[in-house]
Every structure is written in structure tokens, then in C-alpha cells.
Design a protein around this motif. Sequence first.
Motif, mmCIF file in Angstrom:
data_model
loop_
_atom_site.group_PDB
_atom_site.id
_atom_site.type_symbol
_atom_site.label_atom_id
_atom_site.label_comp_id
_atom_site.label_asym_id
_atom_site.label_seq_id
_atom_site.Cartn_x
_atom_site.Cartn_y
_atom_site.Cartn_z
ATOM 1 N N SER A 176 6.971 -3.466 10.292
ATOM 2 C CA SER A 176 5.766 -3.031 9.517
ATOM 3 C C SER A 176 5.205 -1.723 10.128
ATOM 4 O O SER A 176 4.998 -1.739 11.146
ATOM 5 C CB SER A 176 4.826 -3.963 9.539
ATOM 6 N N PRO A 177 5.118 -0.800 9.054
ATOM 7 C CA PRO A 177 4.487 0.742 9.564
ATOM 8 C C PRO A 177 2.973 0.223 9.906
ATOM 9 O O PRO A 177 2.487 -0.293 9.094
ATOM 10 C CB PRO A 177 4.727 1.625 8.438
ATOM 11 N N PHE A 178 2.426 0.896 10.882
ATOM 12 C CA PHE A 178 1.185 0.785 11.143
ATOM 13 C C PHE A 178 0.716 -0.699 11.049
ATOM 14 O O PHE A 178 1.180 -1.520 11.880
ATOM 15 C CB PHE A 178 0.159 1.716 10.063
ATOM 16 N N ASP A 179 -0.389 -0.779 10.575
ATOM 17 C CA ASP A 179 -0.901 -2.410 10.877
ATOM 18 C C ASP A 179 -0.657 -3.052 9.409
ATOM 19 O O ASP A 179 -1.389 -4.059 8.994
ATOM 20 C CB ASP A 179 -2.416 -2.354 11.321
ATOM 21 N N TRP A 180 0.216 -2.311 8.591
ATOM 22 C CA TRP A 180 0.469 -3.234 7.105
ATOM 23 C C TRP A 180 1.452 -3.949 7.219
ATOM 24 O O TRP A 180 2.550 -3.869 6.894
ATOM 25 C CB TRP A 180 0.716 -1.780 6.274
ATOM 26 N N THR A 181 0.860 -5.393 7.324
ATOM 27 C CA THR A 181 1.873 -6.261 7.622
ATOM 28 C C THR A 181 2.423 -6.895 6.470
ATOM 29 O O THR A 181 3.470 -7.675 6.630
ATOM 30 C CB THR A 181 0.977 -7.725 8.433
ATOM 31 N N ASP A 182 2.158 -6.207 5.250
ATOM 32 C CA ASP A 182 2.541 -6.794 4.023
ATOM 33 C C ASP A 182 3.934 -6.255 3.662
ATOM 34 O O ASP A 182 4.387 -6.613 2.559
ATOM 35 C CB ASP A 182 1.300 -7.239 2.968
ATOM 36 N N VAL A 183 4.079 -5.080 4.311
ATOM 37 C CA VAL A 183 5.152 -4.206 3.956
ATOM 38 C C VAL A 183 6.153 -4.017 5.222
ATOM 39 O O VAL A 183 5.842 -4.194 6.364
ATOM 40 C CB VAL A 183 4.813 -2.770 3.326
ATOM 41 N N ILE A 184 7.516 -3.555 4.938
ATOM 42 C CA ILE A 184 8.397 -3.120 5.827
ATOM 43 C C ILE A 184 9.158 -1.829 5.424
ATOM 44 O O ILE A 184 9.333 -1.535 4.503
ATOM 45 C CB ILE A 184 9.466 -4.423 6.090
ATOM 46 N N LYS A 185 9.395 -1.160 6.584
ATOM 47 C CA LYS A 185 9.663 0.403 6.637
ATOM 48 C C LYS A 185 11.058 0.384 6.550
ATOM 49 O O LYS A 185 12.163 -0.055 6.947
ATOM 50 C CB LYS A 185 9.417 1.091 7.875
ATOM 51 N N PHE A 186 11.294 1.585 5.449
ATOM 52 C CA PHE A 186 12.811 1.811 5.139
ATOM 53 C C PHE A 186 13.454 2.675 6.351
ATOM 54 O O PHE A 186 12.678 3.496 6.901
ATOM 55 C CB PHE A 186 12.846 2.746 3.885
ATOM 56 N N ASP A 187 14.693 2.679 6.367
ATOM 57 C CA ASP A 187 15.445 3.825 7.433
ATOM 58 C C ASP A 187 16.127 4.882 6.664
ATOM 59 O O ASP A 187 17.193 4.425 5.636
ATOM 60 C CB ASP A 187 16.374 2.687 8.055
ATOM 61 N N TYR A 188 15.353 5.910 6.572
ATOM 62 C CA TYR A 188 16.073 7.272 6.089
ATOM 63 C C TYR A 188 17.185 7.706 6.665
ATOM 64 O O TYR A 188 17.686 8.760 6.020
ATOM 65 C CB TYR A 188 14.962 7.954 5.679
ATOM 66 N N SER A 189 17.819 7.132 7.584
ATOM 67 C CA SER A 189 19.252 7.567 8.101
ATOM 68 C C SER A 189 20.200 6.967 7.523
ATOM 69 O O SER A 189 21.318 7.414 7.554
ATOM 70 C CB SER A 189 19.192 7.421 9.905
ATOM 71 N N ASN A 190 19.991 6.240 6.544
ATOM 72 C CA ASN A 190 20.895 5.516 5.795
ATOM 73 C C ASN A 190 21.286 6.332 4.559
ATOM 74 O O ASN A 190 20.332 6.299 3.775
ATOM 75 C CB ASN A 190 20.599 4.138 5.495
#
Length: 469
Positions: A176-190
Amino acid sequence: MEKTFHDVRPSLRGIITALLVIPALALMLNFSACKQMPEKPKAAFEIQHLDWVYPATIYEVNVRQFTTEGTFAAFEEHLPRLKLLGIEILWFMPIHPIGEEERKGTLGSYYSIKDYKGINPEFGTIDDFKRVVGKAHELGMKVIIDWVANHSSHDNELAKNNPDFYVKDSTGKFISPFDWTDVIKFDYSNPKMREYMIGALEYWIRDIGIDGYRCDVAAEVPTDFWNDARAALDKIKPVFMLAEAEHKPLLEFAFNAEYGWEQHHIMNEVAKGKKTVSDFDNYFEKMILNYPKNTIKMNFTSNHDENSWNGTEFERMGDGAKAFAAFTFVIPGMPLLYNGQEVGFNRRLEFFEKDQIDWKDNGNFEDFYKKLITMRRNNTALWAATKGADMERILTPNNPSVYAFVRKNETDKVLAIFNFGTEKVTFDLSSEIMEGEYVNVLTGENKTMSGAESMTMEPWEFLIMEVKK
């Protein structure tokens, strides 16, 4: 005396030139002083603005809280009113289905996206939204939607079917980015993940007919992705892109405009007496040195984040709220209204629950904003980017709360004078650029200004005048 905020001020220009052409002088300066010299911008970035961008005012729409129903259909009834107000760009906060896993509050955050091609059923159907877009276009308004490219909800189908689209920790868990526990972060290396996201962006332009995007936490996503996305979208039709960021590289190829966060924070601090108008001068000088003139800052006294988390403009700016609002319409950039500001709505809106704006006008604000929006649309000196005129400051050294300037071109001229202070002040203004026959934008009164004037202004009083044509 006046100074011009257009190109580098003569004094600064002289310093920079000396550093470049007189090595001996450069050697006399220490390293830290050289490091602190602002970077000179390129002559112009590549981004091109559509004609409707330059005079536009943006209006942010929180569908959930806009009406009792909280639907597109209910919002549609307000479109004629917003047209009369003078709004040119409607920005809808995220309209997609909201994640349920790890949801915050009862209804969740708009920024927890479960389906990038879907519509939040609480708001209505895709046909309801298409109808709003079509009606807005009939009225001459443009529509942009909020886009959350940095992260999705935990239960977005991508997390199940394409887990390699996401960043993971050492144990293989989503992050989760920052303290935003309701979301998950994308991987832009893909590369496949990038391909998917551009395809989703293309869908709303091509199939639904919107006119662009406001992009959430844009600087958290690689700039080269945005460059590729913008190029793909412009092949469908030219779009308007707004970055929730202050990151100059985003404006080079991808975005038309970015947030004026720094300017906003200075206004809040001036309102508290922690900064003075000299901080505005420092800010505008920095913008001149670092940003090409065809870039655009979005200026605001409120938005959904400020309103819900930091307080209304009346909480943060007190009796200066109207003065700072007027200021955002006459300085370089593009102004924003958050829904409810046009009636002086003075309450924080709930972010994760159903709430509602009270549309009773609390102080003739609708007329106030209508006059400011109309002035800016009709006065080319106030337009954004290269279409707008430079700021020519009129200094009042003995009155640190007074901020006065002129913006003028071949056809239009505006004189703006603000008392950004809690005390009544008497001061002198002296500059030939003030001379003219003016009309007070807010009262309609005529006033003749000479090159030397003595004035008295009440706390937070301001005067905005256009030269009579």
C-alpha cells in the motif's frame, strides 16, 4: 515603482548573465550560492493547449455529495446553472466502482478503484454518465474525469488475474502506498501493466467522449508513462491533462497544467500572519525562472482534499477567504472552484460517508464568482499561459500587507490591489502603469486612476478594475 513578472527581472537577469560571462565573478561566489541559482527553463515545452483551455475555469464535482440522490441524473439538473456561472471545464472525482476489501468507512474512498472501465452503481449507469457528457458538450462545457493510475483497490480484478501488475514486498505481499491501506500500488516496470492502463485511458476518450483527465498523485507514476499515454490519447483527439503534482517534467510532454500547491500554501500562511506578500513575489519570481510561460498552474482556495482534511477556505483563511479567492482569478494560471464554493458552503464534507452540500447561498457568493469567471473569460490579459499578460508589480514598501499589480496587453488591462492583512491601511501607489479609466469588476463603478494615488483599505479589502473599452 514597478517590477515585471514576465521574464527574469533586470536585477536577476544581470546576476545570471554575470555568472555566465564573467568567470572571475563566478569564482567569488561560494558553491552553495551557485547551487541556489534557479535553473533557466527551455524556451517552451512541447505541450500544446487547445483554444478553450486559456480562458477556462475548472469546476470540481463530487457526485456523491452534490445532491440528495448522489447520482449523475440528479447532477445533470445543475448543468444549466453551472453554464450560467461560466464554468468551462467540469472535473468529476472518480466515477468508477469502489473497492470493498479494506474499505474505509461505509462507502469507501473514490480513489480505491475496483474497475477502470466501470461506473460506480451508486452514481447510476454508463448511459447516465454519457448523457451528462453529451449535455455538457451541448452547453459548451468540457468534461474531464479523475484518473488513479498509481494504485487500485485490493479487489480490483487485476490483483487476481494479473498479480504481476503490482509492487510486492520481500514476502510477496502487495504494498500500500503511504498509509492508504485500502489500495495497492502498481508496478510500472511491467510493460503489460502500462499497456493495460493506456488502453483504459483510451476507452473513456474514444468510447465515452470525455475531454481529458485529472491525474491523481501524478508524480508517483513514471513521467515516461504519462508521455506515452498523452501521445496515445492525442491520436484519438486532443485532450486536456491536469496533474495533481508540482513536478515540472510532467508538463514537458504529458500535462497541460499542474497544481499550484506552493502558491496555495503561501495563501494559507499569509492568512495566518505567518508569511507576507513578499512571499508571493518570491514565488512568482521562482516560477518565471523555472517554468516556461506556456505551462499552467491551477490556482485554488479549496478542493476535495483541502475541504475534507484541512478545512474549508473559511477555516483556513478566515476573513480573507474572498480576497484569496479573487486573487486566484487574476494571477497567472487557471482557477478552480470546488463544488459548494459558489454558495459559500462552510462545512467539511465527509469523505467516506454520504453527506450533502447545502446549496443556500451564504453571502452572495454565486454573483461574486460569476463576475470573476466572466471577467477572466472576457479579459485576455488574464488568460492562462502564453495567451495571458505579464504581472507588473506596483510596490508599496512601507505596507507589507498590500499587493498591487497590473496585467495588460494590446486589448485588455486589469489593475488589482489587495490588502492581505488584518489592519486598516493607508498607502501610496506610484506608477504610470496605473493610469486609465476603469470599471470595478464587482460593483460596476467607474474610477479614474492617475500615476500617483493615495488609498485606504479595510482589512482584507481588495479592488479589481478593468480598463474601460
